[in-house]
Design a protein around this motif. Structure first.
Motif, PDB file in Angstrom:
ATOM      1  N   TYR A  83      35.054   0.588  37.768  1.00 16.27           N
ATOM      2  CA  TYR A  83      34.672   1.345  38.961  1.00 16.27           C
ATOM      3  C   TYR A  83      35.669   1.148  40.112  1.00 16.27           C
ATOM      4  CZ  TYR A  83      30.644   1.629  36.038  1.00 16.27           C
ATOM      5  OH  TYR A  83      29.840   1.856  34.952  1.00 16.27           O
ATOM      6  N   ALA A  84      36.862   0.679  39.781  1.00 12.64           N
ATOM      7  CA  ALA A  84      37.957   0.496  40.755  1.00 12.64           C
ATOM      8  C   ALA A  84      37.517  -0.341  41.956  1.00 12.64           C
ATOM      9  CB  ALA A  84      38.508   1.852  41.203  1.00 12.64           C
ATOM     10  N   ILE A  85      36.694  -1.351  41.698  1.00 10.66           N
ATOM     11  CA  ILE A  85      36.284  -2.267  42.760  1.00 10.66           C
ATOM     12  C   ILE A  85      37.311  -3.393  42.798  1.00 10.66           C
ATOM     13  CG2 ILE A  85      34.496  -3.863  43.562  1.00 10.66           C
ATOM     14  CD1 ILE A  85      32.450  -1.957  42.225  1.00 10.66           C
ATOM     15  N   GLN A  86      38.042  -3.445  43.893  1.00  5.84           N
ATOM     16  CA  GLN A  86      39.132  -4.412  44.057  1.00  5.84           C
ATOM     17  C   GLN A  86      38.616  -5.723  44.655  1.00  5.84           C
ATOM     18  OE1 GLN A  86      42.318  -3.638  43.019  1.00  5.84           O
ATOM     19  NE2 GLN A  86      41.357  -1.775  42.267  1.00  5.84           N
ATOM     20  N   ILE A  87      39.068  -6.825  44.083  1.00  3.27           N
ATOM     21  CA  ILE A  87      38.722  -8.150  44.587  1.00  3.27           C
ATOM     22  C   ILE A  87      39.959  -8.711  45.291  1.00  3.27           C
ATOM     23  CG2 ILE A  87      37.874 -10.456  43.995  1.00  3.27           C
ATOM     24  CD1 ILE A  87      35.948  -8.131  43.294  1.00  3.27           C
ATOM     25  N   PRO A  88      39.841  -9.046  46.578  1.00  2.00           N
ATOM     26  CA  PRO A  88      40.989  -9.629  47.291  1.00  2.00           C
ATOM     27  C   PRO A  88      41.432 -10.939  46.643  1.00  2.00           C
ATOM     28  CG  PRO A  88      39.263  -8.978  48.828  1.00  2.00           C
ATOM     29  CD  PRO A  88      38.688  -8.848  47.452  1.00  2.00           C
ATOM     30  N   LYS A  89      42.726 -11.197  46.659  1.00  7.53           N
ATOM     31  CA  LYS A  89      43.287 -12.407  46.039  1.00  7.53           C
ATOM     32  C   LYS A  89      42.660 -13.681  46.600  1.00  7.53           C
ATOM     33  CE  LYS A  89      47.660 -10.352  44.775  1.00  7.53           C
ATOM     34  NZ  LYS A  89      49.104 -10.335  44.921  1.00  7.53           N
ATOM     35  N   LEU A  90      42.307 -13.674  47.860  1.00  5.10           N
ATOM     36  CA  LEU A  90      41.729 -14.847  48.511  1.00  5.10           C
ATOM     37  C   LEU A  90      40.422 -15.301  47.854  1.00  5.10           C
ATOM     38  CD1 LEU A  90      41.982 -16.828  50.917  1.00  5.10           C
ATOM     39  CD2 LEU A  90      40.660 -15.195  52.258  1.00  5.10           C
ATOM     40  N   VAL A  91      39.633 -14.365  47.330  1.00  9.45           N
ATOM     41  CA  VAL A  91      38.334 -14.714  46.738  1.00  9.45           C
ATOM     42  C   VAL A  91      38.264 -14.367  45.247  1.00  9.45           C
ATOM     43  CG1 VAL A  91      37.024 -14.569  48.889  1.00  9.45           C
ATOM     44  CG2 VAL A  91      37.325 -12.522  47.477  1.00  9.45           C
ATOM     45  N   LYS A  92      39.402 -14.083  44.646  1.00 10.06           N
ATOM     46  CA  LYS A  92      39.439 -13.672  43.233  1.00 10.06           C
ATOM     47  C   LYS A  92      38.776 -14.686  42.306  1.00 10.06           C
ATOM     48  CE  LYS A  92      42.504 -10.809  40.625  1.00 10.06           C
ATOM     49  NZ  LYS A  92      42.389  -9.533  41.228  1.00 10.06           N
ATOM     50  N   ASP A  93      38.864 -15.976  42.626  1.00 14.49           N
ATOM     51  CA  ASP A  93      38.261 -17.018  41.796  1.00 14.49           C
ATOM     52  C   ASP A  93      36.769 -17.190  42.054  1.00 14.49           C
ATOM     53  OD1 ASP A  93      40.732 -17.508  40.652  1.00 14.49           O
ATOM     54  OD2 ASP A  93      41.228 -19.093  42.093  1.00 14.49           O
ATOM     55  N   LYS A  94      36.251 -16.539  43.088  1.00 14.40           N
ATOM     56  CA  LYS A  94      34.835 -16.678  43.437  1.00 14.40           C
ATOM     57  C   LYS A  94      33.968 -15.564  42.872  1.00 14.40           C
ATOM     58  CE  LYS A  94      35.342 -19.168  47.781  1.00 14.40           C
ATOM     59  NZ  LYS A  94      34.959 -19.197  49.175  1.00 14.40           N
ATOM     60  N   ILE A  95      34.583 -14.495  42.415  1.00 14.57           N
ATOM     61  CA  ILE A  95      33.812 -13.334  41.957  1.00 14.57           C
ATOM     62  C   ILE A  95      34.169 -13.032  40.514  1.00 14.57           C
ATOM     63  CG2 ILE A  95      33.378 -10.877  42.333  1.00 14.57           C
ATOM     64  CD1 ILE A  95      33.969 -11.360  45.290  1.00 14.57           C
ATOM     65  N   ALA A  96      33.143 -12.910  39.684  1.00  9.44           N
ATOM     66  CA  ALA A  96      33.351 -12.617  38.262  1.00  9.44           C
ATOM     67  C   ALA A  96      33.836 -11.181  38.083  1.00  9.44           C
ATOM     68  CB  ALA A  96      32.051 -12.831  37.494  1.00  9.44           C
TER      69      ALA A  96
END
Length: 185
Positions: free
Chosen positions: A154-167
């Motif tokens: 669904y083209a939901i982008q995760i910022p690099k800063l929190v990439k490890d916090k969101i599955a």
């Protein structure tokens, strides 16, 4: 007398036709992301669901701003940065039951069936398949389904800063209590 019989038969036909559609206006949608640093979860109790038992068609819609998070900052980030709910206000599923079973709404029973369709979220549409359950118990009709959504679908982008916090995959649980849809007379 003939007119009375015809009117009664017409009302019975309308009533039986209405009993083929189920409606829920307050379905619960929960999502959960388990990560080592922080779990993310939210719930929305404003889902709208319609099931046509005759055709097997299912539609489900939820307002994304209706998700409630444990803290306001998560909720703000979800709406503004991830799903962009001002631009894409709803999540929407449209599909059908595969091999529609005969469902008797007058008897206590459990039904399980495969559902296939498309999920639309964040302006993107992806094919989806899941298993759903429908339970009839003491006149109460409830539905339940669990599935996972991949954020990249669904083209939901995760910022690099929190990439490890969101599955990358979010677990979804949907529960609904249905009413037999009454005809508009």
């Amino acid at each position: 007398m003939k007119k009375i019989v015809i009117a009664i038969l017409l009302m019975l036909a309308i009533q039986s036709q209405a009993q083929e559609r189920l409606l829920c206006r307050n379905a619960s949608v929960k999502f959960f992301s388990k990560m080592p640093l922080e779990n993310i979860e939210a719930v929305n109790n404003q889902g709208l669901s319609v099931i046509d038992l005759k055709t097997g068609n299912i539609e489900f819609s939820v307002l994304l701003k209706g998700f409630i998070f444990p803290n306001a900052l998560m909720q703000e980030h979800f709406n503004e940065n991830y799903v962009e709910s001002s631009k894409y206000p709803r999540g929407y599923f449209k599909g059908s039951i595969q091999l529609v079973p005969t469902i008797d709404l007058t008897k206590n029973a459990n039904y399980q069936f495969n559902v296939k369709g498309t999920m639309q979220l964040h302006g993107k549409t992806a094919e989806m398949a899941t298993v759903a359950q429908l339970q009839v118990k003491d006149g109460i009709i409830s539905g339940d389904s669990n599935f996972d959504l991949l954020l990249e679908d669904y083209a939901i982008q995760i910022p690099k800063l929190v990439k490890d916090k969101i599955a990358k995959s979010i677990h979804i649980n949907v529960k609904a209590i249905y009413q037999i849809q009454k005809p508009n007379l």
